[in-house]
Design a protein around this motif. Structure first.
Motif, mmCIF file in Angstrom:
data_model
loop_
_atom_site.group_PDB
_atom_site.id
_atom_site.type_symbol
_atom_site.label_atom_id
_atom_site.label_comp_id
_atom_site.label_asym_id
_atom_site.label_seq_id
_atom_site.Cartn_x
_atom_site.Cartn_y
_atom_site.Cartn_z
ATOM 1 N N TYR A 131 -4.752 -5.343 3.784
ATOM 2 C CA TYR A 131 -3.335 -5.237 4.137
ATOM 3 C C TYR A 131 -2.446 -5.373 2.903
ATOM 4 N N PHE A 177 -2.562 -2.076 1.289
ATOM 5 C CA PHE A 177 -1.824 -1.146 2.149
ATOM 6 C C PHE A 177 -0.316 -1.268 1.898
ATOM 7 N N LEU A 178 0.169 -2.497 1.756
ATOM 8 C CA LEU A 178 1.599 -2.724 1.511
ATOM 9 C C LEU A 178 2.040 -2.156 0.162
ATOM 10 N N LYS A 179 1.095 -2.105 -0.794
ATOM 11 C CA LYS A 179 1.390 -1.533 -2.119
ATOM 12 C C LYS A 179 1.103 -0.035 -2.148
ATOM 13 N N ASN A 180 0.716 0.507 -0.991
ATOM 14 C CA ASN A 180 0.385 1.930 -0.872
ATOM 15 C C ASN A 180 -0.801 2.319 -1.758
ATOM 16 N N GLU A 181 -1.778 1.407 -1.855
ATOM 17 C CA GLU A 181 -2.980 1.638 -2.658
ATOM 18 C C GLU A 181 -4.214 1.505 -1.777
ATOM 19 N N LYS A 182 -5.295 2.137 -2.191
ATOM 20 C CA LYS A 182 -6.561 2.028 -1.473
ATOM 21 C C LYS A 182 -7.220 0.702 -1.848
#
Length: 143
Positions: free
Chosen positions: A73, A76-81
């Motif tokens: 998560y 996800f919040l950093k828009n990274e895998k």
């Protein structure tokens, strides 16, 4: 303690490297930089369900996947895998009671220390507000 659901089954599964039938977390109730509360409703198709009980290995895997959900998560919040993580070590896991079919367990993960991809966490698992398991784990992110 009634808690608000932040993420449900499908969203949670998208954040975990594990896939069915090995997913042991199906809810996220809360998330902060240093903590997470996860949940799992135990169903009879769970691979760690046997003779009406959710086994010790299932509880430990639920704890570990709760840590993985925090990492997933966060990325996800950093828009990274999110990278894959592994259990580095398990310290003093205490299991006081095994949940049964249709029980919903909750785990609270508290990050004690995080450095260079290694995270030390404290985990407490409850059933109906009763502590049924606790312990510490170190997880390591794959490079």
């Amino acid at each position: 303690m009634e808690t608000t659901l932040v993420l449900e089954k499908e969203a949670v599964e998208n954040l975990l490297p594990q896939k069915f039938p090995f997913v042991m977390v199906d809810k996220m109730y809360s998330f902060t930089e240093n903590s997470l509360v996860s949940g799992l409703k135990i169903k009879d198709d769970n691979i760690f369900y046997d003779d009406n009980f959710f086994l010790e290995a299932g509880l430990i895997e639920h704890m570990a996947q709760s840590v993985a959900l925090h990492t997933g998560y966060e990325f996800f919040l950093k828009n990274e895998k999110a990278p894959t993580g592994y259990i580095g070590s398990i310290k003093e896991i205490e299991i006081k009671k095994l949940p049964k079919i249709n029980d919903t367990i909750q785990s609270t993960v508290t990050i004690i220390q995080e450095f260079a991809g290694i995270t030390l966490v404290d985990i407490v698992t409850t059933l109906n507000n009763e502590e049924i398991a606790n312990g510490q784990m170190k997880t390591v992110l794959a490079k």
